[in-house]
Enzyme design. Structure first.
Site, PDB file in Angstrom:
ATOM      1  N   ASP A  13     -10.019   2.536   1.655  1.00 45.54           N
ATOM      2  CA  ASP A  13     -10.177   1.894   2.975  1.00 45.54           C
ATOM      3  C   ASP A  13     -10.750   2.884   3.989  1.00 45.54           C
ATOM      4  O   ASP A  13     -11.658   2.541   4.753  1.00 45.54           O
ATOM      5  CB  ASP A  13      -8.811   1.434   3.522  1.00 45.54           C
ATOM      6  N   LYS A  55       0.815  -1.224   0.000  1.00 47.81           N
ATOM      7  CA  LYS A  55       0.000   0.000   0.000  1.00 47.81           C
ATOM      8  C   LYS A  55       0.849   1.274   0.000  1.00 47.81           C
ATOM      9  O   LYS A  55       0.468   2.260  -0.615  1.00 47.81           O
ATOM     10  CB  LYS A  55      -0.977  -0.018   1.180  1.00 47.81           C
TER      11      LYS A  55
HETATM   12  P1  NAP Z   1      -0.517  -4.679   9.791  1.00 49.58           P
HETATM   13  O1  NAP Z   1      -0.041  -3.390   9.199  1.00 49.58           O
HETATM   14  O2  NAP Z   1       0.362  -5.868   9.730  1.00 49.58           O
HETATM   15  O3  NAP Z   1      -0.867  -4.387  11.330  1.00 49.58           O
HETATM   16  C1  NAP Z   1      -1.238  -5.414  12.204  1.00 49.58           C
HETATM   17  C2  NAP Z   1      -1.693  -4.848  13.528  1.00 49.58           C
HETATM   18  O4  NAP Z   1      -2.157  -5.948  14.317  1.00 49.58           O
HETATM   19  C3  NAP Z   1      -0.583  -4.167  14.319  1.00 49.58           C
HETATM   20  O5  NAP Z   1      -1.125  -3.133  15.062  1.00 49.58           O
HETATM   21  C4  NAP Z   1      -0.099  -5.313  15.240  1.00 49.58           C
HETATM   22  O6  NAP Z   1       0.490  -4.845  16.441  1.00 49.58           O
HETATM   23  C5  NAP Z   1      -1.400  -5.993  15.549  1.00 49.58           C
HETATM   24  N1  NAP Z   1      -1.225  -7.397  15.939  1.00 49.58           N
HETATM   25  C6  NAP Z   1      -0.995  -8.444  15.124  1.00 49.58           C
HETATM   26  N2  NAP Z   1      -0.894  -9.587  15.833  1.00 49.58           N
HETATM   27  C7  NAP Z   1      -1.086  -9.233  17.135  1.00 49.58           C
HETATM   28  C8  NAP Z   1      -1.116  -9.959  18.363  1.00 49.58           C
HETATM   29  N3  NAP Z   1      -0.936 -11.269  18.390  1.00 49.58           N
HETATM   30  N4  NAP Z   1      -1.335  -9.276  19.493  1.00 49.58           N
HETATM   31  C9  NAP Z   1      -1.519  -7.941  19.498  1.00 49.58           C
HETATM   32  N5  NAP Z   1      -1.505  -7.196  18.376  1.00 49.58           N
HETATM   33  C10 NAP Z   1      -1.285  -7.838  17.213  1.00 49.58           C
HETATM   34  O7  NAP Z   1      -1.893  -5.135   9.138  1.00 49.58           O
HETATM   35  P2  NAP Z   1      -3.014  -4.209   8.469  1.00 49.58           P
HETATM   36  O8  NAP Z   1      -2.718  -4.000   7.033  1.00 49.58           O
HETATM   37  O9  NAP Z   1      -3.214  -3.018   9.310  1.00 49.58           O
HETATM   38  O10 NAP Z   1      -4.303  -5.180   8.546  1.00 49.58           O
HETATM   39  C11 NAP Z   1      -4.924  -5.479   9.794  1.00 49.58           C
HETATM   40  C12 NAP Z   1      -6.197  -6.276   9.561  1.00 49.58           C
HETATM   41  O11 NAP Z   1      -7.154  -5.483   8.874  1.00 49.58           O
HETATM   42  C13 NAP Z   1      -6.013  -7.487   8.653  1.00 49.58           C
HETATM   43  O12 NAP Z   1      -5.745  -8.604   9.431  1.00 49.58           O
HETATM   44  C14 NAP Z   1      -7.338  -7.621   7.912  1.00 49.58           C
HETATM   45  O13 NAP Z   1      -8.111  -8.658   8.475  1.00 49.58           O
HETATM   46  C15 NAP Z   1      -8.021  -6.307   8.152  1.00 49.58           C
HETATM   47  N6  NAP Z   1      -8.370  -5.651   6.859  1.00 49.58           N
HETATM   48  C16 NAP Z   1      -9.679  -5.462   6.598  1.00 49.58           C
HETATM   49  C17 NAP Z   1     -10.070  -4.825   5.435  1.00 49.58           C
HETATM   50  C18 NAP Z   1     -11.528  -4.656   5.135  1.00 49.58           C
HETATM   51  O14 NAP Z   1     -11.855  -4.134   4.068  1.00 49.58           O
HETATM   52  N7  NAP Z   1     -12.416  -5.050   6.014  1.00 49.58           N
HETATM   53  C19 NAP Z   1      -9.113  -4.349   4.530  1.00 49.58           C
HETATM   54  C20 NAP Z   1      -7.775  -4.564   4.829  1.00 49.58           C
HETATM   55  C21 NAP Z   1      -7.417  -5.219   6.003  1.00 49.58           C
HETATM   56  P3  NAP Z   1       2.060  -4.503  16.544  1.00 49.58           P
HETATM   57  O15 NAP Z   1       2.230  -3.117  16.011  1.00 49.58           O
HETATM   58  O16 NAP Z   1       2.356  -4.599  17.982  1.00 49.58           O
HETATM   59  O17 NAP Z   1       2.779  -5.537  15.722  1.00 49.58           O
END
Ligand code: NAP
Length: 558
Positions: free
Chosen positions: A359, A318
Site C-alpha cells: 500500500d 492487516k
Molecule cells: P480505517 O482504518 O477504518 O480508517 C478510517 C478513517 O476514516 C479514519 O481516519 C476515520 O476517522 C475516518 N472516517 C471514517 N468515517 C468518517 C466520517 N464520517 N467523518 C470523518 N472521518 C471519518 O480505514 P482504512 O483501512 O484506513 O481505509 C480507508 C479508506 O482507504 C477505505 O475506505 C478505502 O476506500 C481506501 N483504501 C484504498 C486502497 C487503494 O488501494 N486505493 C486500499 C485500501 C483502502 P476516525 O479516526 O475519527 O474514526
C-alpha cells in the site's frame, strides 16, 4: 492425467408448464460450458403428468442428465411420500430416455430395504444383469454444519453396492471445512463430489478439479440457485478459470471481512490468465478476531496439497498478518514492520512466510506520478494526509520516510496526534540523512495554502455496496474537506495535487471538486492497481497486465 471435473448446471423445474423454459435455460447453460444438467424435479414430481414431463426433459436435454427429487428433510422441496418419488426415478431410469444419473439420499436408502432393492434393480452397477444406462449418485447433505458422523456417512455411501458416485455436501462454518472436503476427495474409493455450501464454501466448488472431484454444481440465473453459495456457470469458467485448474494449480486469495465485493478475484485471475500463470485467486472470508485469522490462515498454509502461495490481506486483518508471520518465524519486510501492518502474504515454495506492505509504495508512486515529480523530490514537499486509520498509517510513513513534511488531519484528533508521534523524528529510509517530519494538524490549518498535495485516506466519498453493511454507511456524497477543514477555504488550483485513496466510485466528490477547481488529480484506482501489481509480481515473478485491468474495470463500470 487428472480426473475430469464436470460442471453440472442445476435447474429446478417447478411444474409441467415450466418444461420449455427449463429446456431453454439448460441449452443456454450448456452453451456457457455446463457438461451435465441436473433436473431438480422436487416440485414437478408432485404434479399430475410428472412422468411425461420428465421424459420430455430427458429426451430434449442438451447434455447428459442427472435427475434429483430432493425431499424437504434434505433441503429440497418435495413433500410427498418416498415410495412415489422412488417409483418415478425408477420409471425414468428403466424407461426409454434414461438419465445418465439419478441422485438418491443415503438416508432414504438406509431407511428402507424395499427402496434399496428397487434402486438396485433400476440402476447400472457391478452386479446388475440387466442392460441399464443410469448410474446412482448416493448423496448426503447437512445444511447447518459439518455432520458429526461425516466419516461414517462416507464409508456407508462408498459401501452401498448400487452407488457409482458418492456425493457429500455440508454448510461450511469456516474455510477449514473446505480442506476436509479436499481430503475426502483425495482419499476417495469411488468417484466423488465433496463440497461445502455458503460463502465459506466457494473454494470447494472452484477447486474441485484440483482434487479430482467428479462434479461441481453451478447455477444459470443468480435468483434461481438451488443451494446456498452456488456460483454461476460463467462465473466459474470466466472469473475463476475453472477449465485451467489442475492438481498443480497454485492458490491465492483475498483475506478480509467482508470480501464479497473485492475486485481482487476479477483482476488477479485475469492477470494469471494473461501471463500464463497456473494459479487461481479466491475470496477468503475470515471473521475479524485474531484467533480466526491464525487458525484459518495457519490451516491453509499447512495444507500442503492446497499449494496455497499467497494472499492480499485487507480490513480488518492487516495488523493480524504481521503478528501471524512473526509467530510463525517468517520474514516481515522492514516497511511493514515500521507501519505495523501488511497487506500481502507470500508463501514461498519452501514454506517460508513473508509479510509485505505494498500500500505504502503504491500510494507514494501514484502520488509522485500525479505530481509529476521523482520520489527524491518529496523532500521539498508539504503534504496533508486526511485520516489516521490503517491506510493513512501506510501513506504517512511511505511519504515521511522519503523526507516529505506530512501533516495529519483526522476527525478524532487524538488518533492524528498518536499517528504523528509514532513516526516523527524517525530516521529517514536508505542513505538519506535526517529525521522524519510528521505532525498533527488542526482542521482550519487545511486552509493555509501551504500544501503541495492533499491525500484522502478516510473512507469519506466511498460508496457502500449492496450487502456490504459491515463497511458502514454510504459516504459517497461527502467530501473530506467539508468534514475536516472546519469551514476554512482550502486552496485547490494547478499548484496542488489531490489524491483520493477511495476507488469506489472513481470520481469521488473530492476528485470532482479538485478537477473543477483546476488541481491535478490522482484517483484511488491508481493506488489500487499499483499495490495489486506489486503483489502480482511477488507471487508470479511476472509483470502485471495493468493496462488490461484498467480496461476491464472501465468496461465493468460502464
Ligand atoms: P480505517 O482504518 O477504518 O480508517 C478510517 C478513517 O476514516 C479514519 O481516519 C476515520 O476517522 C475516518 N472516517 C471514517 N468515517 C468518517 C466520517 N464520517 N467523518 C470523518 N472521518 C471519518 O480505514 P482504512 O483501512 O484506513 O481505509 C480507508 C479508506 O482507504 C477505505 O475506505 C478505502 O476506500 C481506501 N483504501 C484504498 C486502497 C487503494 O488501494 N486505493 C486500499 C485500501 C483502502 P476516525 O479516526 O475519527 O474514526
Amino acid at each position: 492425467m487428472a480426473a475430469m471435473t464436470f460442471i453440472v448446471v442445476s435447474i429446478a423445474v417447478r411444474g409441467v408448464q415450466d418444461v420449455p423454459i427449463a429446456l431453454d435455460r439448460a441449452r443456454q447453460a450448456v452453451g456457457d460450458g455446463a457438461r451435465l444438467v441436473e433436473w431438480r424435479l422436487d416440485e414437478l414430481a408432485e404434479e399430475e403428468g410428472a412422468l411425461r414431463a420428465a421424459e420430455r426433459l430427458l429426451r430434449e436435454s442438451p447434455a447428459p442428465s442427472i435427475v434429483t427429487i430432493r425431499p424437504e428433510n434434505e433441503g429440497g422441496q418435495y413433500a410427498g411420500p418416498d415410495d412415489e418419488r422412488i417409483s418415478l426415478l425408477e420409471a425414468l431410469a428403466t424407461g426409454e430416455y434414461p438419465p445418465r444419473y439419478i441422485d438418491i439420499e443415503l438416508e432414504t436408502i438406509q431407511r428402507s430395504m424395499n427402496v434399496r432393492q428397487k434402486v438396485m434393480l433400476a440402476v447400472q452397477h457391478g452386479r446388475q444383469v440387466r442392460d441399464l444406462h443410469t448410474a446412482l449418485i448416493v448423496s448426503s447433505h447437512d445444511f447447518r454444519q459439518r455432520p458429526a458422523d461425516l466419516l461414517q456417512r462416507i464409508e456407508a455411501m462408498t459401501n452401498e453396492a448400487a452407488a457409482s458416485v458418492v456425493k457429500i455436501v455440508w454448510q461450511a462454518r469456516s474455510l477449514r471445512d473446505n480442506l476436509e472436503a479436499f481430503d475426502l476427495l483425495r482419499e476417495r474409493r469411488k468417484p466423488m463430489a465433496a463440497f461445502c455450501m455458503g460463502s465459506m464454501g466457494l473454494m470447494s466448488r472452484v477447486l474441485a478439479p484440483k482434487f479430482g472431484g467428479l462434479f461441481t454444481y453451478a447455477g444459470d440465473i443468480p435468483t434461481e440457485v438451488t443451494a446456498p453459495g452456488q456460483l454461476m456457470v460463467r462465473e466459474l469458467r470466466e472469473r475463476y478459470r475453472f477449465d485451467s485448474i489442475g492438481s498443480g494449480t497454485n492458490v491465492y486469495g483475498v483475506i478480509g471481512w467482508p470480501v464479497a465485493h473485492s475486485l481482487g478475484p476479477a483482476i488477479h485471475n485475469a492477470g494469471f490468465d494473461a501471463v500464463g500463470h497456473d494459479g487461481v485467486y479466491l475470496p477468503l472470508p475470515v471473521p475479524p478476531e485474531y484467533e480466526h485469522f491464525k487458525a484459518t490462515v495457519g490451516s491453509l498454509v499447512d495444507h500442503a496439497p492446497l499449494d496455497f502461495r499467497g494472499a492480499s490481506v485487507t480490513i480488518p486483518h492487516k495488523t493480524n498478518l504481521v503478528c501471524f508471520v512473526r509467530e510463525r518465524g517468517g520474514v516481515i519486510e522492514a516497511l511493514a514492520e515500521k507501519i505495523g501492518a501488511a497487506n500481502t502474504l507470500v508463501v514461498r515454495e519452501n514454506g517460508v512466510l513473508e509479510a509485505r506492505n505494498t500500500d505504502a509504495p503504491a500510494a507514494v508512486e501514484a502520488l509522485c506520478a500525479g505530481m509529476g515529480i521523482e520520489l527524491g523530490e518529496l523532500r521539498s514537499k508539504r503534504i496533508a494526509v486526511l485520516g489516521a486509520g490503517g491506510v493513512a498509517r501506510a501513506v504517512v510513513w511511505g511519504l515521511a520516510r522519503l523526507g516529505a513534511h506530512v501533516v495529519v488531519f483526522n476527525r478524532t484528533q487524538e488518533r492524528a496526534a498518536e499517528l504523528a508521534a509514532a513516526f516523527a523524528g524517525r530516521p529517514l529510509s536508505g542513505e538519506s540523512n535526517g529525521a522524519a517530519k510528521v505532525e498533527a494538524g488542526r482542521g482550519s490549518d487545511l486552509g493555509c495554502g501551504c500544501f503541495h498535495a492533499i491525500v484522502n485516506c478516510t473512507s469519506i466519498g466511498m460508496k457502500r455496496l449492496d450487502g456490504d453493511e459491515e463497511n458502514g454507511s454510504d459516504q459517497s456524497s461527502e467530501s473530506p474537506l467539508d468534514v475536516l477543514a472546519d469551514g476554512a477555504e482550502v486552496q485547490l488550483d494547478e499548484n496542488v495535487t489531490v489524491m483520493d485513496t477511495v476507488y469506489t466510485p472513481r470520481a469521488t466528490p473530492l476528485i470532482v471538486e479538485a478537477r473543477e477547481r483546476g488541481a491535478r488529480i490522482v484517483t484511488g484506482d491508481a493506488m489500487f492497481f499499483r499495490q495489486a501489481a506489486m503483489q502480482f509480481e511477488l507471487w508470479t515473478g511476472k509483470e502485471a497486465p495493468v493496462a488490461l485491468w484498467r480496461k476491464d474495470l472501465t468496461e465493468r463500470s460502464g
